[in-house]
Design an enzyme around this catalytic site. Structure first.
Site, PDB file in Angstrom:
ATOM      1  N   LYS A 106       0.866  -1.183   0.000  1.00 57.44           N
ATOM      2  CA  LYS A 106       0.000   0.000   0.000  1.00 57.44           C
ATOM      3  C   LYS A 106       0.900   1.229   0.000  1.00 57.44           C
ATOM      4  CE  LYS A 106      -3.633   2.403   2.527  1.00 57.44           C
ATOM      5  NZ  LYS A 106      -4.563   2.357   3.662  1.00 57.44           N
ATOM      6  N   LYS A 144      -2.149  -1.549  -3.849  1.00 56.99           N
ATOM      7  CA  LYS A 144      -3.017  -0.377  -3.808  1.00 56.99           C
ATOM      8  C   LYS A 144      -2.184   0.890  -3.845  1.00 56.99           C
ATOM      9  CE  LYS A 144      -6.063   1.863  -0.564  1.00 56.99           C
ATOM     10  NZ  LYS A 144      -6.599   1.878   0.760  1.00 56.99           N
TER      11      LYS A 144
HETATM   12  C1  PBG Z   1      -6.934   3.789   5.318  1.00 53.39           C
HETATM   13  C2  PBG Z   1      -7.440   3.589   3.953  1.00 53.39           C
HETATM   14  C3  PBG Z   1      -7.306   4.486   2.909  1.00 53.39           C
HETATM   15  C4  PBG Z   1      -7.927   3.930   1.814  1.00 53.39           C
HETATM   16  C5  PBG Z   1      -8.438   2.701   2.207  1.00 53.39           C
HETATM   17  N1  PBG Z   1      -8.105   2.496   3.528  1.00 53.39           N
HETATM   18  C6  PBG Z   1      -6.758   5.839   2.868  1.00 53.39           C
HETATM   19  C7  PBG Z   1      -5.448   6.133   3.393  1.00 53.39           C
HETATM   20  O1  PBG Z   1      -4.594   5.264   3.563  1.00 53.39           O
HETATM   21  O2  PBG Z   1      -5.244   7.316   3.647  1.00 53.39           O
HETATM   22  C8  PBG Z   1      -8.008   4.598   0.488  1.00 53.39           C
HETATM   23  C9  PBG Z   1      -8.988   4.048  -0.462  1.00 53.39           C
HETATM   24  C10 PBG Z   1      -9.305   4.942  -1.591  1.00 53.39           C
HETATM   25  O3  PBG Z   1      -8.667   5.990  -1.837  1.00 53.39           O
HETATM   26  O4  PBG Z   1     -10.253   4.612  -2.312  1.00 53.39           O
HETATM   27  N2  PBG Z   1      -7.162   2.755   6.172  1.00 53.39           N
END
Ligand code: PBG
Length: 326
Positions: free
Chosen positions: A196, A248
């Site tokens: 991520k 992601k």
């Molecule tokens: C945080 C989380 C995020 C997303 C999913 N879970 C945002 C972040 O890490 O700031 C982003 C998903 C998206 O942008 O569609 N637990």
């Protein structure tokens, strides 16, 4: 001129192109993210995510039933609590909004689709970080793991089928697996957000969850420059017991996705995130891009790169389009 190979021969007609197509995304691969907000009376639009809504708890059952009717593979639940504190207490509360939403979703889903729950503290902490803070203000990895373990058991008790570990703390998969097994939840699976990245493409999501974060998540989410590290993260999570690994965002990281798909022995997911979705929506709204074609191409490319599962805000429409095109 004698050309032995003419690749255009396999593109001459729609039936020929359909015959030789290498990937065929299916609606059963799609997972729809859902936002439930405590204290809402009516569903509320999210301006930076056209077509996506925050729902009151009372709507979750019918929203999940609609997803099942559409033939989707699953839903991923995110929740916005009415009150936040430094420890994210509401995340572990059996009656907290996320756990209540899990119960509604699981009841509506029956055997028809998979209910996933986000396992992270950023929606529950007042500072907006994905973990609890140390005295110096840094995100405390090991103290956070203890909270994740309690949050995981609460989600499992609520009936979640899959827990989506999105916090990027080291060791989170191992600690959560241990906690679940110790409580008898050996059948609850773990989807690790393995690679991520600290991405600008999360912007609209932070509106959707009313994020209070100041600063960034660069001490725990990955640097966008790092490809090999994505493979390392996915291998660690698999070794810790992840049942799925995820990359992601999706389109900006197809190289990482392809690497992870090549090395993994578990199913691989990709999250086409809020900013990726919003880009297509914004351009389509201006008439600058063909919305259906762009969404379909994005999905096809993510599956081609190696995703077995795709988390996408366009899941409903993609499912309908895939059925039409089948
Ligand atoms: C945080 C989380 C995020 C997303 C999913 N879970 C945002 C972040 O890490 O700031 C982003 C998903 C998206 O942008 O569609 N637990």
């Amino acid at each position: 001129m004698t050309l032995i190979r003419r690749p255009r021969r396999l593109r001459v007609s729609a039936p020929m192109r359909r015959l030789v197509r290498e990937v065929r995304p299916q609606r059963a691969q799609l997972v729809l993210p859902l936002f439930v907000r405590e204290g809402l009376e009516e569903a509320r639009e999210i301006p930076s995510l056209p077509g996506v809504k925050q729902y009151p708890l009372s709507h979750i059952g019918s929203v999940v039933a609609d997803a099942a009717d559409a033939g989707l593979g699953g839903v991923m639940l995110f929740a916005i609590p009415a009150t936040r504190d430094p420890e994210g207490t509401a995340a572990c509360d059996a009656d907290g909004i996320l756990n209540a939403a899990i119960r509604e979703a699981v009841a509506a889903a029956g055997e028809r689709l998979v209910v996933m729950a986000d396992l992270c503290l950023d929606e529950f902490t007042d500072h907006g970080h994905c973990g609890v803070l140390a005295a110096d203000g840094s995100v405390d990895n090991d103290a956070t793991l203890a909270v994740y373990a309690r949050m995981a058991v609460a989600q499992a008790r609520a009936g979640a089928h899959v827990l989506g570990l999105s916090g990027m703390m080291d060791g989170q998969v191992a600690v959560v697996r241990d906690a679940l097994d110790a409580d008898g939840f050996t059948d609850v699976s773990l989807l690790a957000y393995a690679a991520k990245f600290a991405s600008a493409f999360y912007g609209p999501f932070r509106d959707a969850v009313e994020s209070t974060l100041e600063g960034d998540r660069r001490t725990y989410q990955m640097d966008p420059a790092n490809r090999r590290e994505g493979s390392v993260e996915a291998a660690l999570d698999e070794a810790e017991g992840a049942d799925f690994v995820m990359v992601k965002p999706a389109l900006p990281y197809l190289d990482v996705l392809a690497d992870v798909a090549a090395q993994s022995s578990v199913p691989v997911a990709a999250y086409h995130v809020s900013g990726e979705y919003a880009q297509i929506e914004a351009a389509a709204a201006r008439g600058w891009i063909d919305r259906r074609a762009a969404h379909t191409e994005a999905l096809t490319s993510i599956v081609r790169a190696g995703a077995d599962i795709v988390v996408t805000y366009a899941a409903h429409e993609l499912a309908a389009w895939l059925e039409e095109d089948a």
